[in-house]
Design an enzyme around this catalytic site. Structure first.
Site, short mmCIF file in Angstrom:
data_model
loop_
_atom_site.label_atom_id
_atom_site.label_comp_id
_atom_site.label_asym_id
_atom_site.label_seq_id
_atom_site.Cartn_x
_atom_site.Cartn_y
_atom_site.Cartn_z
N ASP A 4 1.02 -1.23 0.27
CA ASP A 4 -0.26 0.26 -0.11
C ASP A 4 0.45 1.12 0.09
OD1 ASP A 4 -3.25 0.61 1.66
OD2 ASP A 4 -1.67 1.99 0.75
N ASP A 98 -4.17 2.30 -5.35
CA ASP A 98 -2.41 2.23 -4.62
C ASP A 98 -2.18 1.48 -3.60
OD1 ASP A 98 -3.64 2.42 -1.86
OD2 ASP A 98 -1.74 4.16 -1.57
N GLU A 99 -2.98 -0.12 -3.68
CA GLU A 99 -2.67 -0.87 -3.03
C GLU A 99 -3.00 -2.98 -3.43
OE1 GLU A 99 -5.73 -2.42 0.57
OE2 GLU A 99 -6.17 -0.21 -0.50
P1 TTP Z 1 -5.54 5.23 1.43
O1 TTP Z 1 -4.13 4.12 0.63
O2 TTP Z 1 -6.80 4.80 2.17
O3 TTP Z 1 -4.37 6.57 1.75
P2 TTP Z 1 -3.36 7.06 1.49
O4 TTP Z 1 -2.49 5.85 0.62
O5 TTP Z 1 -3.13 7.97 0.87
O6 TTP Z 1 -1.63 6.94 2.63
P3 TTP Z 1 -1.52 5.71 3.12
O7 TTP Z 1 -1.23 4.72 3.12
O8 TTP Z 1 -0.71 6.17 3.85
O9 TTP Z 1 -2.32 5.83 4.96
O10 TTP Z 1 -5.69 5.18 0.34
C1 TTP Z 1 -4.88 5.97 -1.31
C2 TTP Z 1 -5.80 6.79 -2.37
O11 TTP Z 1 -7.17 6.62 -1.94
C3 TTP Z 1 -4.81 7.83 -1.12
O12 TTP Z 1 -4.35 8.90 -1.29
C4 TTP Z 1 -6.30 8.93 -1.46
C5 TTP Z 1 -7.92 8.04 -1.88
N1 TTP Z 1 -8.67 8.07 -1.47
C6 TTP Z 1 -10.10 9.24 -1.10
O13 TTP Z 1 -10.23 9.49 -1.97
N2 TTP Z 1 -10.89 9.30 -0.56
C7 TTP Z 1 -10.09 8.62 0.77
O14 TTP Z 1 -11.82 8.45 1.65
C8 TTP Z 1 -9.25 7.69 0.57
C9 TTP Z 1 -9.41 6.87 2.28
C10 TTP Z 1 -8.50 7.53 0.44
MG MG Z 2 -2.32 4.67 0.62
#
Ligand code: TTP
Ligand code: MG
Length: 378
Positions: A4, A98-99
């Site tokens: 992730d 992203d995951e």
């Molecule tokens: P995440 O992997 O949940 O968050 P992140 O990558 O920004 O941060 P981290 O993993 O380090 O905690 O989500 C991936 C992307 O998806 C995030 O950059 C933006 C998008 N996203 C949204 O648009 N709305 C949301 O509510 C969430 C959780 C994520």
């Molecule tokens: Mg992330």
């Protein structure tokens, strides 16, 4: 293995703009009623998080750098990352941009040192893409996802089967896959606050209160999970939504916004190579009550007008008595867009959209739109 990316959207902006680095960056909808997509780790120290209202984020972090979401660009970066992932496991299950889960079981003979293997992946993402990934490796999906999160940002955690139970016992019940807000409240009412407390509960007791969910709760709480990595799961949906500066009152306005959304979703489907079999609309009212309505089509589509027509049909079927705060359209049941041109009509549409998309690709999404969507300020 679960990978992730850290603060994905914000990290891309920081990579692309040297002046944003080490600063609080907040990505999302910038209007007063917009919502935060994500915040850089610097911004999280000010208490800014995903899904928070932009207004609140501005209050908490007045000196932050606020950037409008550029979904298109992030999907491109996502594709590049997934290309790297593909070099590290025979099967990959994308969960979002992203995951991903990566099935590395059966690779034990090839990989002597899992830590080194994960580091190699992290290094390639960093060197080739300029971003940081967090990685978790564990005996199953539940634990791997948990592991990638444990030491974020720049995390790398390997959970061994023997340590799993001990490692998760003090985590809050919300860490269990499938435990949302509602279930959490129910569990707490029964005195369960930690994963460990559920692990030692009686199955019969849990069944009484949670029915089918009980077995899974007990399994997960004990660190067990037998879900497979599902490789053929495509991107599940592509959608856009918009929160209005002023709530919408009348049908003409709503239809116009649906057209704008359909245009966006159509463009995204086409550029990402998908067609959607099901169209879903989402309506949030001034009171925040939210409804969704879906229709499955005879054939998958990625043409703006098909999406629009379906969305309007769904909207007209809703009994609406309140002002509308947010509208969304999503294409679900995606398939790769390889349909044949069975009808002349379709061939015409396809060539029309081909031209539109070339223009948009070259000059930006806003270069061409429907006449209906133009207003004097455009
Ligand atoms: P995440 O992997 O949940 O968050 P992140 O990558 O920004 O941060 P981290 O993993 O380090 O905690 O989500 C991936 C992307 O998806 C995030 O950059 C933006 C998008 N996203 C949204 O648009 N709305 C949301 O509510 C969430 C959780 C994520
Ligand atoms: Mg992330």
């Amino acid at each position: 293995m679960h990978v992730d990316m850290d603060a994905f959207f914000a990290a891309i902006e920081q990579r692309d703009h040297a002046e944003y680095r080490n600063k609080p960056v907040i990505v999302g909808g910038l209007s007063n009623r917009g919502v935060v997509s994500t915040a850089s780790y610097e911004a999280r120290q000010f208490g800014v998080f995903s899904a928070m209202s932009m207004a609140e984020a501005r209050k908490r972090c007045p000196d932050g750098i606020f950037v409008s979401t550029n979904h298109h660009h992030y999907s491109d970066v996502s594709r590049q990352i997934f290309n790297i992932f593909a070099d590290f496991a025979p099967s990959i299950e994308p969960l979002s941009l992203d995951e991903a889960f990566m099935d590395v079981s059966g690779m034990e003979k090839l990989v002597q040192d899992w830590r080194e293997y994960a580091l190699k992946l992290k290094k390639r993402v960093e060197n080739e893409i300029g971003l940081v990934a967090s990685v978790g490796i564990a005996p199953n999906k539940f634990l791997a996802k948990l592991a990638s999160d444990l030491e974020k940002p720049n995390g790398l955690v390997i959970i061994q089967k023997e340590n799993a139970k001990n490692l998760i016992k003090d985590l809050p019940i919300r860490s269990l896959w499938g435990v949302g807000k509602k279930t959490a409240v129910q569990l707490q009412a029964l005195g369960f606050y930690t994963v460990g407390q559920i692990a030692t509960a009686e199955l019969g007791f849990l069944v009484q209160h949670f029915g089918n969910l009980a077995y899974r709760l007990l399994e997960l709480a004990n660190g067990r999970d037998d879900r497979e990595v599902e490789t053929d799961r495509l991107t599940q949906s592509i959608g856009n939504e918009i929160t209005f500066d002023q709530d919408l009152l009348n049908r003409t306005q709503v239809e116009k916004e649906l057209l704008a959304l359909a245009e966006k979703v159509g463009w995204r489907l086409r550029t990402e190579g998908y067609a959607a079999r099901t169209i879903t609309i989402k309506i949030r009212f001034a009171s925040f009550a939210t409804i969704t309505r879906s229709q499955t089509l005879l054939e998958a589509t990625n043409f703006d007008e098909d999406i629009y027509r379906t969305a309007v049909k769904l909207y007209k079927k809703c009994a609406i008595t309140e002002k509308i705060r947010l509208l969304g359209i999503t294409g679900n049941q995606l398939s790769l867009n390889e349909q044949f041109n069975l009808f002349e009509e379709d061939a015409k549409k396809k060539s029309l959209y081909g031209t539109l998309d070339q223009l948009k690709g070259r000059f930006g999404e806003k270069i061409i739109t429907k006449a209906k969507l133009l207003n004097s300020k455009d």
